[in-house]
Design an enzyme around this catalytic site. Structure first.
Site, PDB file in Angstrom:
ATOM      1  N   HIS A  67       0.780  -1.241   0.000  1.00 44.61           N
ATOM      2  CA  HIS A  67       0.000   0.000   0.000  1.00 44.61           C
ATOM      3  C   HIS A  67       0.810   1.290   0.000  1.00 44.61           C
ATOM      4  O   HIS A  67       0.236   2.373   0.056  1.00 44.61           O
ATOM      5  CB  HIS A  67      -1.000  -0.011   1.169  1.00 44.61           C
ATOM      6  CG  HIS A  67      -0.354  -0.049   2.527  1.00 44.61           C
ATOM      7  ND1 HIS A  67      -1.038   0.300   3.671  1.00 44.61           N
ATOM      8  CD2 HIS A  67       0.897  -0.392   2.943  1.00 44.61           C
ATOM      9  CE1 HIS A  67      -0.258   0.162   4.722  1.00 44.61           C
ATOM     10  NE2 HIS A  67       0.926  -0.259   4.301  1.00 44.61           N
ATOM     11  N   HIS A  68       2.153   1.195  -0.069  1.00 48.22           N
ATOM     12  CA  HIS A  68       2.961   2.410  -0.197  1.00 48.22           C
ATOM     13  C   HIS A  68       3.356   2.687  -1.648  1.00 48.22           C
ATOM     14  O   HIS A  68       3.843   3.776  -1.949  1.00 48.22           O
ATOM     15  CB  HIS A  68       4.227   2.309   0.652  1.00 48.22           C
ATOM     16  CG  HIS A  68       3.959   2.117   2.113  1.00 48.22           C
ATOM     17  ND1 HIS A  68       3.121   2.942   2.821  1.00 48.22           N
ATOM     18  CD2 HIS A  68       4.409   1.173   2.998  1.00 48.22           C
ATOM     19  CE1 HIS A  68       3.072   2.525   4.090  1.00 48.22           C
ATOM     20  NE2 HIS A  68       3.824   1.462   4.208  1.00 48.22           N
ATOM     21  N   ALA A  69       3.164   1.702  -2.516  1.00 40.98           N
ATOM     22  CA  ALA A  69       3.473   1.909  -3.941  1.00 40.98           C
ATOM     23  C   ALA A  69       2.309   2.623  -4.607  1.00 40.98           C
ATOM     24  O   ALA A  69       1.143   2.417  -4.263  1.00 40.98           O
ATOM     25  CB  ALA A  69       3.726   0.558  -4.619  1.00 40.98           C
ATOM     26  N   GLN A 126       0.041   4.079   7.365  1.00 39.59           N
ATOM     27  CA  GLN A 126      -0.849   4.781   6.449  1.00 39.59           C
ATOM     28  C   GLN A 126      -0.683   4.237   5.033  1.00 39.59           C
ATOM     29  O   GLN A 126       0.429   4.096   4.530  1.00 39.59           O
ATOM     30  CB  GLN A 126      -0.514   6.269   6.471  1.00 39.59           C
ATOM     31  CG  GLN A 126      -1.258   7.106   5.448  1.00 39.59           C
ATOM     32  CD  GLN A 126      -0.628   8.475   5.273  1.00 39.59           C
ATOM     33  OE1 GLN A 126       0.307   8.850   5.993  1.00 39.59           O
ATOM     34  NE2 GLN A 126      -1.115   9.237   4.312  1.00 39.59           N
ATOM     35  N   ASN A 153      -0.560   5.269   1.946  1.00 35.65           N
ATOM     36  CA  ASN A 153      -0.451   6.489   1.137  1.00 35.65           C
ATOM     37  C   ASN A 153      -0.467   6.212  -0.367  1.00 35.65           C
ATOM     38  O   ASN A 153      -0.855   7.078  -1.156  1.00 35.65           O
ATOM     39  CB  ASN A 153       0.811   7.265   1.505  1.00 35.65           C
ATOM     40  CG  ASN A 153       2.084   6.449   1.347  1.00 35.65           C
ATOM     41  OD1 ASN A 153       2.105   5.233   1.576  1.00 35.65           O
ATOM     42  ND2 ASN A 153       3.166   7.111   0.969  1.00 35.65           N
TER      43      ASN A 153
END
Length: 360
Positions: free
Chosen positions: A146-148, A210, A212
């Site tokens: 979920h950070h990519a 988070q 992001n």
């Protein structure tokens, strides 16, 4: 835009009587060059989850659905060509995994021992999302990067005088970070939209960090709702991306089990009641477990098992297909916790590992 799913993926949606919407491939595991000694990361977590489930006789090898490795052309539907080539660069790869010595490895090793497993997991997320629509639920024992992001949105504020504020979203290229190279959440959801399989989706991100990446990707998409429960005091500290979260719930190391579950139940129930969704992407990171060196939270194993049960139960009550990704978790006991949670979902009849494919 063409849909991501290949003909091979579509073929895998037709399960026989022994198969379950449980996605995994032995190539998921990052077990080369001793990376586990340089990063708080169980590089064989995904294999160990499957081993526990087989040891407890919940599944057999025949039950598992293996994904297909996404091609470069398929990945280009989400990431730009420049980014996909850049991640083979040792320095770039080292920055994303936050392990310095990776920068000393040749690109061929990075490709085969690091990028290949993570691409396979991304393909697993796309397959699992499709399976969820057909059978009501699915679990990719991997994924959740979920950070990519397929694009990096910068929020620019322009003040022409002192009266009007103009907000501009400036789009730049793809980006990665926090061990996340490929935006599999975006890949999976975009695929379903491109094939006109869904009209409104919600990302329920309960990883300690988070999300992001997907928040930026869906910043201007009114058909994707981002629900994120995270610790704002740890990586990625992306204040800009927080503006793109539709419902953010902040937690930290002081949050107790009862408070966490109470907030989650209240806020998620409200979101599901106030909006109509036909797909849930559940990013079920276990780095909120106490003792995790990166999540910096103090939830018990029982709380995380109850958390997953709560989300699946809300999905079942509303008849919304749900796809679960295992995401972050950086302790040796995370694999056991994930397996125990899957076992609990089976025992509570929220999934079925040895009977009907669908919600009961």
């Amino acid at each position: 835009m063409h849909a991501f799913s290949s003909d091979d993926v579509i073929e895998k949606l037709h399960l026989n009587s022994r198969q379950r919407p449980l996605v995994y491939h032995p190539d998921y595991n990052v077990s080369a060059f001793g990376i586990e000694h340089f990063h708080p990361f169980d590089s064989s977590k995904w294999k160990r989850v499957i081993d526990f489930l087989k040891e407890w006789e919940l599944i057999t090898d025949e039950a598992i659905i293996e994904p297909t490795l996404p091609t470069f052309e398929e990945l280009k539907r989400v990431h730009d060509r420049k980014y996909l080539k850049s991640v083979r660069n040792p320095i770039k790869a080292a920055q994303i995994v936050e392990v310095g010595f990776v920068g000393c490895l040749p690109p061929c090793v990075i490709e085969s021992k690091l990028l290949h497993p993570l691409r396979m997991q991304a393909g697993g997320s796309v397959l699992a999302a499709n399976l969820a629509l057909k059978y009501g639920w699915s679990i990719n024992v991997g994924g959740g990067f979920h950070h990519a992001s397929r694009r990096f949105l910068k929020l620019l504020l322009i003040y022409p005088g002192m009266v009007i504020i103009i907000i501009i979203l400036k789009q730049t290229g793809s980006t990665g970070g926090g061990f996340c190279f490929y935006a599999d959440i975006t890949m999976a959801i975009r695929d379903l939209f491109d094939r006109k399989m869904i009209t409104n989706a919600i990302v329920v991100d309960l990883d300690a960090h988070q999300g992001n990446g997907h928040a930026r990707d869906f910043a201007d998409d009114e058909h994707v709702f981002v629900f994120d429960v995270f610790n704002p005091y740890v990586y990625p500290h992306d204040r800009e991306a927080r503006q793109f979260i539709n419902k953010a719930v902040h937690v930290d190391r002081h949050t107790k089990d009862t408070s966490y579950l109470s907030q989650l139940r209240k806020q998620l129930t409200k979101c599901l009641s106030d909006h109509e969704f036909d797909f849930i992407l559940f990013n079920a990171g276990t780095d909120c477990l106490y003792g995790d060196p990166l999540g910096a939270m103090n939830l018990s194993p029982q709380c995380i098992i109850a958390r997953d049960e709560l989300v699946f139960n809300l999905a079942k009550l509303r008849g919304i297909p749900i796809c679960m990704l295992t995401s972050g978790g950086y302790q040796k006991n995370n694999a056991l916790l994930i397996a125990e949670s899957i076992e609990n979902l089976h025992m509570k009849k929220l999934i079925n590992l040895n009977g009907s494919h669908t919600f009961q």
